[in-house]
Design a protein around this motif. Structure first.
Motif, PDB file in Angstrom:
ATOM      1  N   ARG A   1       0.850  -1.194   0.000  1.00 23.28           N
ATOM      2  CA  ARG A   1       0.000   0.000   0.000  1.00 23.28           C
ATOM      3  C   ARG A   1       0.883   1.240   0.000  1.00 23.28           C
ATOM      4  O   ARG A   1       1.666   1.442   0.931  1.00 23.28           O
ATOM      5  CB  ARG A   1      -0.906   0.000   1.227  1.00 23.28           C
ATOM      6  N   PRO A   2       0.792   2.085  -1.038  1.00 19.69           N
ATOM      7  CA  PRO A   2       1.635   3.280  -1.074  1.00 19.69           C
ATOM      8  C   PRO A   2       1.282   4.225   0.070  1.00 19.69           C
ATOM      9  O   PRO A   2       0.118   4.321   0.483  1.00 19.69           O
ATOM     10  CB  PRO A   2       1.303   3.907  -2.432  1.00 19.69           C
ATOM     11  N   HIS A   3       2.302   4.917   0.558  1.00 14.18           N
ATOM     12  CA  HIS A   3       2.089   5.820   1.689  1.00 14.18           C
ATOM     13  C   HIS A   3       1.184   6.998   1.305  1.00 14.18           C
ATOM     14  O   HIS A   3       0.538   7.590   2.174  1.00 14.18           O
ATOM     15  CB  HIS A   3       3.428   6.345   2.212  1.00 14.18           C
ATOM     16  N   ASN A   4       1.174   7.361   0.029  1.00 20.94           N
ATOM     17  CA  ASN A   4       0.388   8.518  -0.405  1.00 20.94           C
ATOM     18  C   ASN A   4      -0.902   8.116  -1.111  1.00 20.94           C
ATOM     19  O   ASN A   4      -1.375   8.803  -2.007  1.00 20.94           O
ATOM     20  CB  ASN A   4       1.223   9.390  -1.341  1.00 20.94           C
ATOM     21  N   ARG A   5      -1.463   6.973  -0.718  1.00 19.54           N
ATOM     22  CA  ARG A   5      -2.651   6.484  -1.424  1.00 19.54           C
ATOM     23  C   ARG A   5      -3.796   7.503  -1.369  1.00 19.54           C
ATOM     24  O   ARG A   5      -4.484   7.704  -2.371  1.00 19.54           O
ATOM     25  CB  ARG A   5      -3.108   5.152  -0.847  1.00 19.54           C
ATOM     26  N   LYS A   6      -4.015   8.125  -0.240  1.00 15.27           N
ATOM     27  CA  LYS A   6      -5.113   9.091  -0.150  1.00 15.27           C
ATOM     28  C   LYS A   6      -4.907  10.232  -1.139  1.00 15.27           C
ATOM     29  O   LYS A   6      -5.851  10.682  -1.794  1.00 15.27           O
ATOM     30  CB  LYS A   6      -5.225   9.633   1.277  1.00 15.27           C
ATOM     31  N   GLN A   7      -3.664  10.691  -1.253  1.00 12.65           N
ATOM     32  CA  GLN A   7      -3.367  11.750  -2.222  1.00 12.65           C
ATOM     33  C   GLN A   7      -3.625  11.273  -3.650  1.00 12.65           C
ATOM     34  O   GLN A   7      -4.188  12.013  -4.472  1.00 12.65           O
ATOM     35  CB  GLN A   7      -1.913  12.196  -2.085  1.00 12.65           C
ATOM     36  N   LEU A   8      -3.244  10.035  -3.952  1.00 11.76           N
ATOM     37  CA  LEU A   8      -3.485   9.482  -5.282  1.00 11.76           C
ATOM     38  C   LEU A   8      -4.978   9.393  -5.581  1.00 11.76           C
ATOM     39  O   LEU A   8      -5.424   9.655  -6.703  1.00 11.76           O
ATOM     40  CB  LEU A   8      -2.844   8.096  -5.399  1.00 11.76           C
TER      41      LEU A   8
ATOM     42  N   GLU B   1      -6.285  12.931  -6.341  1.00 10.64           N
ATOM     43  CA  GLU B   1      -5.871  13.371  -7.676  1.00 10.64           C
ATOM     44  C   GLU B   1      -6.717  12.701  -8.755  1.00 10.64           C
ATOM     45  O   GLU B   1      -7.192  13.348  -9.697  1.00 10.64           O
ATOM     46  CB  GLU B   1      -4.384  13.059  -7.900  1.00 10.64           C
TER      47      GLU B   1
ATOM     48  N   HIS C   1     -11.108   4.997   2.829  1.00  9.45           N
ATOM     49  CA  HIS C   1     -10.542   6.348   2.945  1.00  9.45           C
ATOM     50  C   HIS C   1     -11.620   7.431   2.967  1.00  9.45           C
ATOM     51  O   HIS C   1     -11.455   8.460   3.622  1.00  9.45           O
ATOM     52  CB  HIS C   1      -9.589   6.611   1.783  1.00  9.45           C
TER      53      HIS C   1
ATOM     54  N   ARG D   1      -3.634  24.472  -2.026  1.00  7.31           N
ATOM     55  CA  ARG D   1      -2.312  24.586  -2.645  1.00  7.31           C
ATOM     56  C   ARG D   1      -2.040  26.011  -3.119  1.00  7.31           C
ATOM     57  O   ARG D   1      -0.911  26.504  -3.034  1.00  7.31           O
ATOM     58  CB  ARG D   1      -2.206  23.608  -3.814  1.00  7.31           C
TER      59      ARG D   1
END
Length: 387
Positions: free
Chosen positions: A10-17, A20, A53, A71
Motif C-alpha cells: 500500500r503506497p504511503h500517499n494512497r489518499k493523495q493518489l 488526484e 478512505h 495549494r
C-alpha cells in the motif's frame, strides 16, 4: 535482486493518489456522472478499498474541492507581502498547471457542495483574490483593481478547461504574461465596443417544445442538470410531468437542445462580428466584443452548455464538441492573422485564456448586463490577447 512491491503493498500517499484521480474524474465527467468504481479503477484499487478512505462520494468530492485552493493559498504564503506581482502569479500558475486535469471542477461543479463547504471554499479563494488585488493595485494603479485581479486569475485558471498540449514551462510563461497584461489594462480602454455588437435576437418560444426549453435552461443553470426534475420543468410551463415526454424523449434531450441552441447563437454572433471587420486587428476586437456580449446576454444558456457537455453520453456529445472546436478554430485563425508570432497551439491557449477572463470577470460583475460592464470585460480580454 531485491523483490519489487507486491500487489498488497500500500503506497504511503494512497489518499493523495485517490484525490488526484477523483479530481480528474469529477472535472471531466461532472459530479453526478462520476462513480466511486470509476475513481477506484483509476487508482488501481477496489471500491471497497476506496471507501476505507472516504465514506461516500460527497466526502471525496469535498476533499477534492479543497485541495487545489489549499495549494494556491500555500503557494501565496511562501511569498512576503512585498513580493512582486509576476513572482506571485508565476507561483499560482505553477500550481494550476501542475493540477490542470483536476482543476476544472472548481468552475462549474462546486455548486454541488453543501452550503457550509461552499462558503468555506469561497473564503479560501477570497484570500487568494485579496492578495492578488493588493499587488495589482500597487503595481498598476488603475481603476477596478479587484476586477482586474479576478480577470487575471481567470486567465491562469483557463488552463483547467481544455487539453491543448504545450510544454509546462511554456504554458506557465504564456499564462503569466496574459495575466499581467490583464492586470495592466485599463477597463475603460474599450469604451464604446458594446455599441458595435449586434447579437442575434433572443429566441421567442412560440411552441410548447420551445417553452419547455426556455423554462429548463435557467433551472439547469441554477441547480445543475442532475438536480432538476421533469416535474420542476413541467411546473414552470404549466404542464403535467408526463406531458414533457410528448416533446422530448427525456431530460437529457432537453439539455442537448439547450447546448445546440447555445452553439447556434454563438456561431451567428461570430459571423456577424467578423463580417464587419476590416483588418485582422479589427477582427479580434469584433470577435471579442461579440463573445463578451453573447456571454452576458445568454449567461444561463452558456453556463449550462459549458458545465454539462462533459457529462453527456458520448453519442450525444459529438455534435456539441464539434461545434466547440469550430468556434475555437475561428479564434485561432483570427489571432494568428493579427499576431503572426503565434503558432496554432499558442493561439488556442490564448483564446481559452480570454474565455477564462470573461467567465471570472463576468462572475465578479454578477453578470449584470450593462454597456459599461461589456466594455470593461472586452478591454480585459483584449489585454490578455494583444497586450
Amino acid at each position: 535482486m531485491t523483490a519489487g512491491p507486491t500487489s498488497t503493498t500500500r503506497p504511503h500517499n494512497r489518499k493523495q493518489l485517490i484525490v488526484e484521480a477523483a479530481g480528474q474524474v469529477f472535472s471531466e465527467r461532472g459530479y453526478h456522472a462520476a462513480s466511486m468504481e470509476e475513481i477506484a479503477a483509476g487508482v488501481g484499487i477496489s471500491a471497497a478499498a476506496l471507501y476505507r478512505h472516504f465514506p461516500n462520494k460527497y466526502a471525496l468530492f469535498a476533499e477534492c474541492a479543497d485541495v487545489l485552493v489549499d495549494r494556491l493559498v500555500a503557494a501565496l504564503d511562501e511569498w512576503p507581502p512585498e513580493a512582486a506581482l509576476p513572482d506571485v502569479l508565476t507561483a499560482l500558475a505553477r500550481v494550476t498547471v501542475a493540477h490542470r486535469a483536476s482543476g476544472g471542477l472548481y468552475r462549474w461543479e462546486a455548486r454541488y457542495l453543501d452550503r457550509d463547504d461552499r462558503r468555506l471554499l469561497r473564503a479560501k479563494f477570497g484570500q487568494v483574490v485579496r492578495r492578488v488585488t493588493a499587488l495589482v493595485a500597487r503595481e498598476f494603479p488603475l481603476p477596478e483593481a479587484g476586477l482586474r485581479a479576478v480577470a487575471a486569475l481567470g486567465a491562469i485558471g483557463s488552463i483547467t478547461m481544455h487539453h491543448t498540449s504545450i510544454a509546462q514551462r511554456r504554458v506557465e510563461e504564456m499564462l503569466v504574461t496574459a495575466a499581467l497584461r490583464v492586470a495592466a489594462t485599463d477597463p475603460a480602454s474599450a469604451v464604446g465596443s458594446a455599441a458595435l455588437v449586434e447579437l442575434p435576437a433572443r429566441p421567442v418560444p412560440r411552441t410548447r417544445r420551445a417553452e419547455i426549453l426556455a423554462a429548463a435552461v435557467p433551472l439547469f443553470a441554477r441547480d445543475g442538470f442532475a438536480n432538476v426534475t421533469n416535474g420542476q420543468i413541467a411546473q414552470a410551463v404549466g404542464l403535467a410531468p408526463s406531458a414533457i415526454y410528448r416533446h422530448y424523449p427525456g431530460k437529457v434531450d432537453i439539455l442537448v437542445a439547450a447546448c445546440l441552441q447555445a452553439a447556434g447563437l454563438l456561431a451567428q454572433a461570430v459571423d456577424r462580428s467578423l463580417h464587419q471587420a476590416g483588418d485582422p486587428h479589427q477582427a479580434v476586437v469584433a470577435l471579442t466584443a461579440a463573445y463578451v456580449a453573447y456571454s452576458f446576454e445568454h449567461n444561463a444558456l452558456t453556463s449550462v452548455a459549458e458545465a454539462e457537455i462533459p457529462g453527456l453520453p458520448p453519442g450525444l456529445r459529438g455534435p456539441l464538441i464539434l461545434a466547440q472546436r469550430e468556434h475555437i478554430a475561428v479564434w485561432e485563425q483570427q489571432l494568428r492573422l493579427a499576431r503572426p508570432d503565434l503558432d496554432r497551439r499558442r493561439a488556442r491557449l490564448l483564446a481559452h485564456a480570454g474565455f477564462g477572463v470573461v467567465v471570472e470577470a463576468g462572475r465578479a460583475l454578477r453578470w449584470r448586463d450593462t454597456p459599461a460592464h461589456r466594455d470593461a470585460v472586452t478591454a480585459l480580454v483584449l489585454g490578455a490577447l494583444t497586450g
